[in-house]
Scaffold this motif. Structure first.
Motif, PDB file in Angstrom:
ATOM      1  N   VAL A  72      -6.094  -3.751  -3.097  1.00  0.00           N
ATOM      2  CA  VAL A  72      -6.414  -4.798  -2.164  1.00  0.00           C
ATOM      3  C   VAL A  72      -7.012  -6.031  -2.940  1.00  0.00           C
ATOM      4  N   THR A  87      -5.100   0.496   5.569  1.00  0.00           N
ATOM      5  CA  THR A  87      -4.301   0.125   6.438  1.00  0.00           C
ATOM      6  C   THR A  87      -3.481  -1.154   6.471  1.00  0.00           C
ATOM      7  N   VAL A  88      -3.913  -1.848   5.444  1.00  0.00           N
ATOM      8  CA  VAL A  88      -3.444  -3.140   5.357  1.00  0.00           C
ATOM      9  C   VAL A  88      -2.028  -2.898   4.026  1.00  0.00           C
ATOM     10  N   LEU A  89      -2.057  -1.966   3.314  1.00  0.00           N
ATOM     11  CA  LEU A  89      -0.856  -1.810   2.465  1.00  0.00           C
ATOM     12  C   LEU A  89       0.175  -1.233   2.891  1.00  0.00           C
ATOM     13  N   ASN A  90       1.437  -1.901   2.774  1.00  0.00           N
ATOM     14  CA  ASN A  90       2.779  -1.780   3.442  1.00  0.00           C
ATOM     15  C   ASN A  90       3.126  -0.373   2.911  1.00  0.00           C
ATOM     16  N   PRO A  91       3.230   0.654   3.473  1.00  0.00           N
ATOM     17  CA  PRO A  91       3.531   1.819   3.027  1.00  0.00           C
ATOM     18  C   PRO A  91       4.794   1.944   2.799  1.00  0.00           C
ATOM     19  N   ALA A  92       5.997   1.157   3.007  1.00  0.00           N
ATOM     20  CA  ALA A  92       7.437   1.169   2.635  1.00  0.00           C
ATOM     21  C   ALA A  92       7.543   0.235   1.467  1.00  0.00           C
ATOM     22  N   ARG A  93       6.592  -0.297   0.892  1.00  0.00           N
ATOM     23  CA  ARG A  93       7.014  -1.313  -0.354  1.00  0.00           C
ATOM     24  C   ARG A  93       6.064  -0.752  -1.640  1.00  0.00           C
ATOM     25  N   ARG A  94       6.793  -0.682  -2.823  1.00  0.00           N
ATOM     26  CA  ARG A  94       6.102  -0.318  -4.066  1.00  0.00           C
ATOM     27  C   ARG A  94       4.896  -1.288  -4.254  1.00  0.00           C
ATOM     28  N   ASP A 113       5.155 -10.107  -4.969  1.00  0.00           N
ATOM     29  CA  ASP A 113       5.619 -10.968  -4.059  1.00  0.00           C
ATOM     30  C   ASP A 113       4.357 -12.051  -3.740  1.00  0.00           C
ATOM     31  N   LEU A 114       3.358 -11.562  -3.725  1.00  0.00           N
ATOM     32  CA  LEU A 114       2.046 -12.420  -3.624  1.00  0.00           C
ATOM     33  C   LEU A 114       2.033 -13.175  -4.727  1.00  0.00           C
ATOM     34  N   TYR A 129       3.898   3.956  -4.379  1.00  0.00           N
ATOM     35  CA  TYR A 129       3.931   3.601  -3.166  1.00  0.00           C
ATOM     36  C   TYR A 129       2.476   3.581  -2.719  1.00  0.00           C
ATOM     37  N   HIS A 143       0.532   4.776  -0.649  1.00  0.00           N
ATOM     38  CA  HIS A 143      -0.031   6.310  -0.160  1.00  0.00           C
ATOM     39  C   HIS A 143      -0.057   7.066  -1.513  1.00  0.00           C
TER      40      HIS A 143
END
Ligand SMILES: Nc1ncnc2c1ncn2[C@@H]1O[C@H](COP(=O)(O)OP(=O)(O)OP(=O)(O)O)[C@@H](O)[C@H]1O
Ligand SMILES: Nc1ncnc2c1ncn2[C@@H]1O[C@H](COP(=O)(O)OP(=O)(O)OP(=O)(O)O)[C@@H](O)[C@H]1O
Ligand SMILES: [Mg+2]
Ligand SMILES: [Mg+2]
Lengths: 315, 488, 494, 273
Positions: free
Chosen positions: B143, B85-92, B99-100, B130, B132
């Motif tokens: 994560v 749930t904590v992984l942004n589905p829209a970012r690779r 980014d981090l 991605y 998913h």
């Protein structure tokens, strides 16, 4: 989606060509359905039947509709858009002439619209229901509720007539006083800014509430960066679609603004052509608008796909 | 090497309504030390850990103190229980990591190191994917990699190994030690006592939100009266002799199943297996080896596959959309990530009951009653289940997810890591329940698991997925061949 | 009367000595990207303004819509009023060529060419151009199909401009008008330069630019902000708002547009004269003028051409008389009638007027249902459709009005007023040389219309022109389409 | 509920006027001169010399009805389409559902309204339908774009696996997930519809250019803005109140408790920052 992006784009372009072809047909049928024809309109307040008949003959309108459409289509295949019924000028000239101001207006408006709308959306979404949110929403919505013509009259009264900062109209051509573009652009901006900002806000609120945004914050990503880099992209898909529609609205003629500020663009041409039952011009516009729309939609859909990658939904 | 504490919770009390989630728990995260938080499912581990992160359940009343003094304002690395749930589905993946890295002043090199530490370096094309497009275990490790990238001095890892095969889990344990050696303080929440033994310096044992015992692992875990230890070999392995497996009819027959993912990556090659009624086939394999994909193929959630799947001799439509109610009811699948399989806004109980309404034509009240009963049987208090999923613990959700599938009375059930997040007792009771169904109702089970104990307990046969092929493994050493198999 | 004379008289207030020079920018509601400079194709006011700046007619209309000589110095009827000899004055085209009889005949033949279907063709219809000749370069002898006492009207007809013989291409037109062509962008702007050789005296301004702005508020704003010195056709509201401010001057051109309703006299309910009279009596004309024209105009008396030659000013002014109206309706057995009124936003005030008539008729117990039609085809639609419709008309001589709209042979007879005896009166008038006797005949015709005609004229709208204070000499007594309307050779920038 | 207060306050006046207004007015009175203040007219007279107050009282109902009807219709048609397109896995079905709309889009809404309305005299009801239909492609595109992500979540797979009905999946899950976006779009579209009607009237199609209709009033009375501002200001304010109020109500209704963003059911200081 099964299709690979490239294949998808190819298919969409083919479909698009079909649409571009379909639009003039649709428009032709609609224009034919209009009461009266170019001859009647040309006769104006002197509708002497004999004269109308003569005009009809002169304009070769006495032939069956299908035949006329066939001719037009034939010319089109040779890249010819035909000639205006009223003035007899080539339709292409009409379009190119009117396209310049329209493009100018659209380009200016869009370049301002996107940052403004996104910015406002971000502001409003900072704290849902907070003072800032309410303020932004209320103001933009109030402006949104004022139609272009009223807003135009108001702004002109204040900034052009009272304060005399800006020219009120572009009469005689924009080339003479570029400053005349300011007011129309502002008027054109007023409403899309609101609708777009609202969409941005809605999407952002959802995205910011999503676990991944929370997680990003926990990972020490600064809030603004989370908003812009992590939440915004997820919020943008519908916004992009809306922007495409706005861009199209701008490109396909913004009649009110054009009339108020005397910027004779495509909208004016369209209105005149419909009023004059100048079928070739209407058709030419239909083709133009059709193409613009198809391309814009394609771009929007591409962007949307990029922004909202789909998991493998069970087929 | 224990310096001043990095973070500490003192007399933490978290109440929601009348319910006390955490009751006076105190614990300290010290530099260079791994503190483990163990305890039965629902005992308040996650709640306690999140308190450390300053997050509390909706409308909770909190007392006690949480101090992050030692962390010096730096973020606390967090590996949540539901990584999906904590992984942004829209970012690779690449974007997320880079980014981090950028935020925390690291470059590509930092990313590469984090990936290596998190056992992700072998996953090909990872950065272009991605989230998913990753397996459950890979997401979990991703994560973890993020947590590493933050360079946090305190890392809270909530069940970091649920999706990992023993080998990987073992390596992760080593990683935790290494981190500790670098002076990081870890808070490790886990049911995997092996992991805890391997890596923890100190163990806090929770029960019903209370810290019942604190001390070094051996002491806490080996002390007498250890309610939360697994029975060495559950009695339920003893099966009634009158149902010889061979005699039972073949329920599910899979031949030449080849599955690929959009990128074209082939995950399963010519997989074949058959399941008799009342038989349990355990499916093991390295993380990312394709277990979930196989399960999803059978469930009709992954239509992009060739090969035939026969149910009682009848070909099974590839997609759930084309399966009628009977077929849907007949073949059920329990999602690996229970959390994301439930809708956020509706009470879990309703969602469980709804399945019975739709697929077994029960009336809503009847279905609700049935659901409540079943959940109780799986050791989940229906009162808890009346909350939306956000209000349930990981293990509770897993059981709810299982119930949601069981309630429709399936003939074939694919369980994807359903015991990963469970303490020994709960796990035992669940396995018992499944075994019971298997033996009484002739339920055919495809039991995807990394957990040797669970596999021994339940499986008749064990098969291992490696590089897309299914290798029958002797029940004796089900995980024997894994060192050899290339990691997925 | 000499044109200059009338002009001078009207300009008395502003009678400072004209100053030479400057560029005058005049705003009109343009005709879009399809505008042409073919003077015979004129249709809109903008076209007319452009045409009269570039070209001349043989005659034009004075304030009272009587013909005033222009390129013609004068005209002489033959005994039968069916041959007219017209003398041309010494005038030159912009390219220096003199204006000759040949040019006149060419222009008229071009206009009358049936294939081209020009608007002015109807007006030239009485002339037998095949038989007409040019005895010498400065004389034209027009032979007519029938006697026509009002022949000069024809010479002043809308669009009857004289162009050099053989002209077909009007992209850079050459005329004999006060200004010569410089540049033209259809739908945007036409730039003209003073023609020093103009026979009526060179204009005061150096340059004239005719700009297009369809939207009224745009014209007003441009004028207020000094983007133009002259704005044609302003809304009454605008006029009232800025009249006092001193930022712009407002000129009201009286009697510029007749406003009324047409009743089809040949079909129920209006085939009964009493119903028509009932309508004459039930309307409150002042309310219409106030509501529909927001007061910018004066009430009418059910006759066309107030203030123009032959207008029977002696007739009593009709006022509302509801009892009379009800009585008439009762007699006609038309009480509680339901009537559909066609209207359309084709011109300012039409729809409003329709709404008001609806209310007024309601007071007389009639139910009127307003049907708003498409403005593009409106005039065609109401020519033969419906029974009652809003109507308006620009200024024209009463004779033209009758011949075009009220004879059995008229092509645009929207009231379907077809009365042989009425036709006879008209013919008789046309063959009557004596002005007095002719005036009497016109009076008889109009009394008849006043009593039972199908045209309810409730008012005459002012045409409102705005101009910058520094623009002087804008004629006030010049209904639209008359000589001094939109006449830019006599104005100057102070 | 405090957070509803502002929205309600803004909506109340226009709504009450729209519903109750027509009951308060008598028959037509004689006209005065247009754009005059005073003279027994509280809000002065409009472009046709009618009492503005009376027009305001009469002009609310058509606005509200047409705008609401059009928007509702637009959504009733577009939303199922969009959701179906988002939920079907087959891309050709998706194209089949959405591409035809693009043809409709390619004819600018105003042109469409212009053409159809001139061809067939619609009247208010017909116009509402027309405006609604003209909005379908836009709505469908926005809704679809938002729905795609929501439709491919595991929850949806789970629902399918447990035999949930299409309608429940589409509206109970997907539409619910994107409800904010939908509300934001609908809220603004409401006003858009309203002024499309006004512009159409201004161009002489649909409702008569002198009908009592707030939107039409704002347009037709603008000539007198400087003589008699009320004829423009009052209806404009009412419309503004209507649109702003409705949208704020939407916001309030959708606002998460305290406007805090629960991180997967957990409260987080981070999310509130
Ligand atoms: N929002 C809430 N409202 C009420 N009760 C809650 C809420 N969130 C969690 N709980 C309850 O608090 C208890 C502790 O939850 P928590 O997630 O801390 O358990 P856990 O130790 O992490 O269990 P697991 O090992 O299964 O993850 C659970 O019984 C859960 O039902
Ligand atoms: N949508 C996708 N696109 C591309 N590759 C994918 C996709 N989904 C999964 N994969 C890859 O397919 C392989 C199998 O995934 P799967 O989820 O079946 O593994 P798994 O055996 O369940 O692993 P785990 O034990 O960690 O859950 C993994 O390597 C994963 O990276
Ligand atoms: Mg937990
Ligand atoms: Mg898996």
């Amino acid at each position: 989606m099964t299709a690979t992006p490239r294949g998808w784009v190819r298919r969409r372009l083919l479909l698009g060509a079909g649409q571009v072809a379909a639009v003039p047909v649709l428009v032709f049928v609609l224009t034919e359905a209009l009461p009266g024809d170019a001859a009647v309109v040309a006769a104006g307040d002197d509708p002497d039947p004999a004269r109308i008949a003569a005009l009809r003959a002169a304009l070769r309108l006495d032939r069956p509709a299908v035949e006329r459409f066939a001719d037009w289509a034939g010319e089109l295949t040779h890249g010819e858009l035909g000639r205006s019924l009223v003035g007899g000028r080539p339709v292409a000239d009409h379009l190119t002439e009117a396209l310049a101001p329209t493009l100018l207006l659209a380009a200016l408006t869009l370049t301002l619209l996107v940052p403004a709308a996104v910015g406002l959306g971000l502001l409003a979404a900072r704290r849902e229901g907070g003072a800032l949110d309410r303020a932004v929403s209320t103001v933009t919505l109030a402006v949104y509720a004022v139609p272009e013509f009223a807003l135009g009259v108001l702004l002109t009264a204040v900034f052009a007539l009272r304060l005399g900062w800006l020219p009120p109209t572009a009469v005689g051509g924009i080339g003479r006083q570029p400053a005349a573009l300011v007011l129309p652009v502002v008027v054109l901006l007023a409403r899309p800014v609101c609708s777009t900002a609202r969409l941005v806000r809605a999407g952002l609120l959802d995205a910011m509430a999503a676990p991944y945004a929370v997680h990003a914050l926990r990972c020490g990503v600064p809030p603004n960066r989370v908003r812009l880099g992590h939440a915004l992209p997820n919020a943008l898909a519908p916004v992009v679609q809306h922007l495409a529609r706005t861009a199209e609205w701008l490109l396909c003629g913004v009649i009110v603004a054009e009339a108020l500020f005397v910027v004779p663009g495509l909208g004016t041409v369209l209105l005149d052509a419909v009023a004059a039952r100048d079928v070739p011009v209407v058709q030419g516009l239909a083709v133009l608008f059709g193409t613009v729309t198809v391309l814009l939609n394609l771009a929007a859909d591409l962007a949307a796909r990029r922004l909202a990658p789909r998991t493998e939904v069970a087929v | 090497m224990s310096g001043p504490e990095l973070a500490a919770v003192d007399g933490l009390r978290v109440r929601v309504g009348a319910r006390v989630l955490v009751d006076g728990v105190s614990l300290r995260v010290l530099p260079g030390r791994v503190t483990a938080l163990v305890g039965p499912s629902g005992s308040g581990k996650t709640t306690t850990a999140l308190a450390l992160l300053g997050a509390y359940p909706e409308g909770a009343r909190v007392s006690g103190t949480v101090s992050l003094a030692g962390a010096g304002g730096a973020p606390i690395g967090h590996v949540p229980q539901h990584p999906g749930t904590v992984l942004n589905p829209a970012r690779r993946v690449g974007v997320l990591l880079r980014d981090l890295a950028r935020v925390h002043g690291g470059g590509p090199e930092a990313v590469r190191r984090a990936l290596r530490d998190a056992e992700l370096s072998e996953v090909d094309g990872l950065l272009r994917r991605y989230p998913h497009q990753l397996s459950g275990g890979q997401q979990q490790r991703l994560v973890l990699a993020q947590a590493l990238l933050t360079g946090a001095r305190v890392i809270v890892a909530d069940e970091p190994t649920t999706g990992q095969d023993p080998a990987t889990a073992h390596r992760l344990a080593a990683l935790f030690r290494r981190l500790a050696a670098r002076g990081t303080g870890l808070l490790l929440l886990s049911h995997d006592l092996a992991l805890v033994r391997e890596s923890a310096d100190e163990v806090v044992l929770l029960a019903d939100g209370r810290a019942v015992r604190t001390g070094p692992p051996d002491e806490v875990l080996c002390a007498p009266a250890r309610p939360e230890l697994p029975p060495v070999r559950p009695a339920l392995r003893v099966r009634p002799v009158m149902v010889p497996t061979q005699a039972a009819p073949v329920r599910l027959d899979v031949t030449g199943l080849t599955a690929r993912h959009p990128g074209g990556a082939v995950v399963l090659r010519e997989v074949g297996l058959s399941l008799r009624a009342g038989e349990c086939l355990a499916l093991t394999g390295r993380t990312g080896s394709g277990k979930t994909t196989l399960g999803r193929c059978l469930a009709g959630l992954h239509p992009r596959h060739e090969g035939t799947v026969l149910l009682d001799g009848e070909p099974l439509p590839r997609s759930v959309r084309r399966r009628g109610r009977q077929r849907l009811a007949a073949v059920q699948y329990v999602f690996q990530d229970a959390r994301s399989a439930f809708a956020d806004h509706r009470p879990v109980l309703d969602q469980v009951a709804r399945a019975a309404v739709r697929l077994r034509g029960r009336t809503p009240p009847a279905a609700a009653a049935e659901a409540a009963a079943l959940l109780a049987e799986l050791g989940l208090d229906p009162a808890k289940a009346a909350r939306p999923p956000g209000g349930l613990s990981g293990g509770e959700l897993q059981r709810a997810a299982l119930a949601r599938s069981l309630i429709v009375g399936p003939a074939v059930l694919v369980c994807d890591e359903i015991t990963a997040g469970l303490d020994a007792d709960t796990r035992a009771s669940i396995l018992a329940h499944l075994a019971d169904r298997r033996d009484r109702a002739g339920l055919a089970l495809l039991f995807v698991s990394h957990d040797p104990a669970a596999v021994d307990a339940l499986a008749d046969r064990v098969a291992t997925l490696a590089d897309g092929r299914l290798h029958p493994a002797s029940a004796a050493h089900p995980f024997g061949r894994q060192g050899a198999a290339p990691p997925g | 009367s000499a044109p200059g004379g009338t002009a001078a008289a009207d300009r008395a207030p502003a009678a400072a000595t004209p100053r030479r020079g400057g560029r005058l920018r005049a705003l009109f509601a343009g005709g879009g990207a399809d505008e042409t400079l073919d003077p015979h194709r004129v249709n809109l006011f903008a076209d007319a303004a452009r045409a009269k700046a570039l070209h001349d007619k043989l005659a034009d209309w004075g304030p009272d819509l009587a013909a005033v000589p222009r390129l013609a110095t004068g005209w002489e009827p033959g005994p039968g009023l069916d041959v007219w000899t017209v003398r041309l004055r010494e005038a030159a085209f912009h390219d220096g060529r003199p204006v000759t009889a040949a040019d006149v005949l060419y222009s008229y033949r071009r206009i009358a060419d049936p294939k081209r279907a020009f608007r002015a063709r109807a007006s030239l219809e009485p002339i037998d151009l095949a038989a007409s000749r040019a005895p010498d370069p400065r004389t034209v002898e027009f032979r007519l199909n029938r006697p026509c006492a009002e022949f000069p009207n024809i010479l002043a007809a809308f669009g009857a401009y004289i162009v050099p013989e053989g002209t077909e291409d009007f992209r850079a037109p050459v005329g004999s008008g006060p200004f010569s062509f410089v540049s033209f962008e259809p739908g945007r702007a036409l730039l003209l330069r003073r023609f020093d050789g103009y026979w009526d005296g060179a204009p005061h301004v150096d340059e004239l630019e005719i700009l297009a702005a369809a939207e009224e508020s745009a014209r007003a704003n441009a004028l207020l902000a000094g983007q133009a010195e002259y704005a044609h056709e302003l809304a009454p509201a605008t006029a009232r708002a800025h009249a006092s401010g001193g930022r712009i001057g407002i000129v009201r051109l009286r009697n510029s547009a007749m406003q009324g309703f047409v009743m089809k006299t040949d079909r129920p309910p209006f085939d009964d004269p009493r119903v028509r009279q009932a309508f004459f009596h039930l309307v409150d004309r002042q309310e219409l003028v106030d509501g529909a024209l927001s007061g910018a105009g004066e009430i009418g008396n059910d006759l066309f051409g107030k203030g123009s030659q032959y207008y029977p000013a002696g007739l009593p002014q009709r006022t509302r008389d509801l009892d009379r109206a009800r009585a008439l309706l009762r007699e006609a057995g038309a009480e509680g009638l339901r009537i559909t009124l066609d209207t359309s936003p084709v011109a300012a005030g039409l729809v409003e007027a329709a709404g008001i008539l609806k209310d007024q008729a309601a007071r007389a117990g009639l139910t009127i249902e307003v049907r708003v039609g498409s403005k593009d085809t409106y005039w065609k639609d109401i020519l033969d459709g419906g029974v009652l419709a809003s109507f308006r008309s620009g200024a024209m001589p009463i004779e033209s009005h009758i011949s075009q709209r009220l004879l059995s042979t008229s092509t645009t007879n929207a009231t379907h007023w077809r009365r042989p005896d009425f036709d006879d009166l008209y013919t008789q008038a046309q063959s009557t040389a004596d002005p007095v006797a002719r005036t009497a005949l016109y009076e008889r015709m109009q009394r008849r219309l006043f009593e039972e005609g199908g045209l309810l004229v409730w008012g005459f709208a002012d045409w409102i022109v705005g101009h910058a204070p520094r623009l002087r000499g804008v004629a006030a007594d010049a209904p639209a389409n008359t000589l001094d309307w939109a006449r830019f050779d006599k104005v100057w920038l102070a | 509920m405090r957070r509803y207060a502002l929205g309600l306050a803004l909506v109340a006046v226009p709504l009450l006027l729209a519903l109750g207004g027509p009951l308060l007015v008598g028959g037509p009175e004689p006209r005065g001169v247009s754009f005059t203040a005073g003279g027994g007219h509280w809000l002065g007279t409009d472009f046709a010399g009618r009492d503005v107050l009376r027009q305001v009282l009469l002009g609310g109902r058509p606005v509200v009805l047409v705008a609401v009807a059009a928007t509702v219709l637009g959504y009733a048609l577009a939303l199922p389409l969009a959701l179906a397109a988002a939920l079907t896995g087959r891309s050709w079905v998706e194209e089949l559902l959405l591409r035809p709309l693009d043809v409709l889009i390619a004819v600018p809404a105003l042109l469409l309204v212009l053409l159809v309305a001139t061809a067939v005299e619609p009247g208010p009801a017909g116009l509402a339908v027309l405006v609604g239909v003209a909005a379908v492609p836009d709505i469908a595109r926005v809704a679809h774009a938002a729905a795609v992500a929501a439709a491919s979540r595991p929850v949806v797979e789970a629902l399918r696996l447990h035999g949930e009905s299409w309608w429940r999946i589409a509206f109970g899950q997907v539409a619910r997930t994107i409800r904010r976006t939908l509300a934001a779009d609908a809220g603004t579209r409401l006003v858009g519809a309203l002024y499309l009607v006004a512009t159409a009237a201004f161009l002489g199609v649909g409702v008569g250019p002198d009908t009592a209709d707030w939107a039409v009033m704002v347009d037709r009375n603008r000539a007198g803005l400087f003589l008699q501002p009320w004829a423009v200001v009052v209806p404009a304010l009412l419309v503004a109140g209507l649109s702003t109020g409705t949208n704020l109500l939407f916001d309030a209704a959708l606002a998460r408790p305290g406007g805090r963003a629960p991180g997967a059911g957990r409260r987080t200081p981070g999310a509130a920052a």
